[in-house]
Write a protein that holds these residues in place. Sequence first.
Motif, PDB file in Angstrom:
ATOM      1  N   LEU A   1       0.844  -1.200   0.000  1.00 38.46           N
ATOM      2  CA  LEU A   1       0.000   0.000   0.000  1.00 38.46           C
ATOM      3  C   LEU A   1       0.871   1.239   0.000  1.00 38.46           C
ATOM      4  CD1 LEU A   1      -3.098   0.828   0.416  1.00 38.46           C
ATOM      5  CD2 LEU A   1      -2.483   1.134   2.814  1.00 38.46           C
ATOM      6  N   ARG A   2       0.482   2.238  -0.785  1.00 36.96           N
ATOM      7  CA  ARG A   2       1.166   3.526  -0.778  1.00 36.96           C
ATOM      8  C   ARG A   2       0.128   4.646  -0.716  1.00 36.96           C
ATOM      9  NH1 ARG A   2       4.744   0.621   0.115  1.00 36.96           N
ATOM     10  NH2 ARG A   2       6.852   0.576  -0.765  1.00 36.96           N
ATOM     11  N   THR A   3       0.557   5.797  -0.192  1.00 34.79           N
ATOM     12  CA  THR A   3      -0.286   6.982  -0.085  1.00 34.79           C
ATOM     13  C   THR A   3       0.334   8.104  -0.916  1.00 34.79           C
ATOM     14  OG1 THR A   3      -1.010   6.390   2.150  1.00 34.79           O
ATOM     15  CG2 THR A   3      -1.256   8.702   1.506  1.00 34.79           C
ATOM     16  N   ALA A   4      -0.496   8.815  -1.668  1.00 31.38           N
ATOM     17  CA  ALA A   4      -0.008   9.985  -2.405  1.00 31.38           C
ATOM     18  C   ALA A   4       0.293  11.098  -1.396  1.00 31.38           C
ATOM     19  CB  ALA A   4      -1.051  10.445  -3.407  1.00 31.38           C
ATOM     20  N   LEU A   5       1.526  11.547  -1.368  1.00 36.30           N
ATOM     21  CA  LEU A   5       1.939  12.597  -0.436  1.00 36.30           C
ATOM     22  C   LEU A   5       1.657  13.985  -1.001  1.00 36.30           C
ATOM     23  CD1 LEU A   5       5.326  11.035   0.730  1.00 36.30           C
ATOM     24  CD2 LEU A   5       3.055  10.753   1.736  1.00 36.30           C
ATOM     25  N   GLU A   6       1.347  14.044  -2.297  1.00 30.13           N
ATOM     26  CA  GLU A   6       0.911  15.270  -2.969  1.00 30.13           C
ATOM     27  C   GLU A   6       0.065  14.842  -4.157  1.00 30.13           C
ATOM     28  OE1 GLU A   6       4.247  16.788  -5.822  1.00 30.13           O
ATOM     29  OE2 GLU A   6       5.255  16.135  -3.949  1.00 30.13           O
ATOM     30  N   ASP A   7      -0.574  15.772  -4.815  1.00 29.84           N
ATOM     31  CA  ASP A   7      -1.356  15.424  -6.005  1.00 29.84           C
ATOM     32  C   ASP A   7      -0.422  14.868  -7.088  1.00 29.84           C
ATOM     33  OD1 ASP A   7      -3.523  16.427  -4.658  1.00 29.84           O
ATOM     34  OD2 ASP A   7      -3.671  18.273  -5.833  1.00 29.84           O
ATOM     35  N   VAL A   8      -0.814  13.739  -7.676  1.00 28.78           N
ATOM     36  CA  VAL A   8       0.008  13.075  -8.685  1.00 28.78           C
ATOM     37  C   VAL A   8      -0.884  12.642  -9.839  1.00 28.78           C
ATOM     38  CG1 VAL A   8       1.610  11.188  -9.177  1.00 28.78           C
ATOM     39  CG2 VAL A   8       1.540  12.172  -6.876  1.00 28.78           C
ATOM     40  N   VAL A   9      -0.416  12.874 -11.062  1.00 29.92           N
ATOM     41  CA  VAL A   9      -1.105  12.344 -12.234  1.00 29.92           C
ATOM     42  C   VAL A   9      -0.440  11.020 -12.598  1.00 29.92           C
ATOM     43  CG1 VAL A   9      -1.683  12.692 -14.656  1.00 29.92           C
ATOM     44  CG2 VAL A   9      -1.770  14.622 -13.060  1.00 29.92           C
ATOM     45  N   LEU A  10      -1.239   9.955 -12.550  1.00 27.14           N
ATOM     46  CA  LEU A  10      -0.735   8.613 -12.793  1.00 27.14           C
ATOM     47  C   LEU A  10      -1.523   7.999 -13.947  1.00 27.14           C
ATOM     48  CD1 LEU A  10       1.265   6.497 -11.554  1.00 27.14           C
ATOM     49  CD2 LEU A  10      -0.666   5.622 -10.240  1.00 27.14           C
TER      50      LEU A  10
END
Length: 381
Positions: free
Chosen positions: A273-282
């Motif tokens: 599991l990972r959490t986005a630490l800032e807004d990211v376009v994936l």
Amino acid sequence: MPSTAFDLLGFDPFSADFRTDPYRQYREMDQLARTPAGLWVTTSYQLCAQVLRDSRFGHGDRSWRDTGGSKRSFATMNPPDHTRLRRLVSGAFTAPFIERLRPDIAETTDELLSGLTGTVDIVAALAYPLPVLIISELLGVPAEDQALFRSWSSALARGQDPDIILSAEEREARTRARDEFANYFTDLAERRRAKPASDLLSALVGVEGLTIQELLSICSVLLVAGHETVVSLIGNGTHALLTHPDQIPYLHAHPAIAVEELLRYDPPVQLTLRTALEDVVLSGVEIEAGQQIVLLLAAANRDPSVFPDPDRLDLTRSGKGHLTFSLGIHFCLGAMLARLEGQTALTKLFERAPVLAPNPFEYRETLVLRGLTKLELVFPD
């Protein structure tokens, strides 16, 4: 089947056939999707690898596991704390150090296999005791205390799963194991501080600035990562080889290459599991800061764009590039040790030419870690 768990994960971990073969459900999933519960889930090799390497993803304050307080595991820390603690431990897992363990691993494996005849549960006889003996010796746990590790390790491994699929008894067992583990290693650390020995724990207690909670976190990660994953590697690998007996000669000829394919084909660690630490376009989709993404590593290991005919076990392909040990700053510290234990255990086991017993196996009821609780083999007299 708890519908809330299905909503959380985006697939059904409670279906009758999931324990035996989760890969069929993984194949039916989109490469990147958001579940009704708000979790993103990806089965794509490229996306999993990208997230694991991307510093914009890490471990957030929220998790699907209740940690029982503010204490964080070493494995779920972000830099700079993770960097500092990893540097302290990494010296114990260099290639020269691991290579020095080869004779001990071989000798221990021979001792465990010695005299096995008839029908034997190889999980109990080999897969469980081998890694616990090695990691206990590495940490400096006295031989008379090593039996304690099995119950702690099993409870902590089960506790890696989302709370939503754990019973109240399993959550209580996790808490109890964590407390007993902490009490034991706090006491052992004090003994090593007073009288150091030539083990990893003695080295760690002498590190200036390392708190007892950080020390306990390191030891806990080593226990689960250094024991439970190797149990599953040996068990899953044995089952895969006995159901594909034409592959066994290649194991004997090229054990290092063979184990990489076994790690790809049926990996001990299914997801992280990972959490986005800032807004990211994936992949053209915006993942907002604070949103979590489940990386289905086992599905990524069967991504046909990377591994042709991915559902076929083929030891000659080597499985090179699999994500079983993760990537980036959280790449498994014990990968070299796990590989060596797997190579040694499997080659020595198949020198004995066992076959599967009738109704030979049972899978553990865990999601993050996949492995067998029982695997019965018949050894020739």
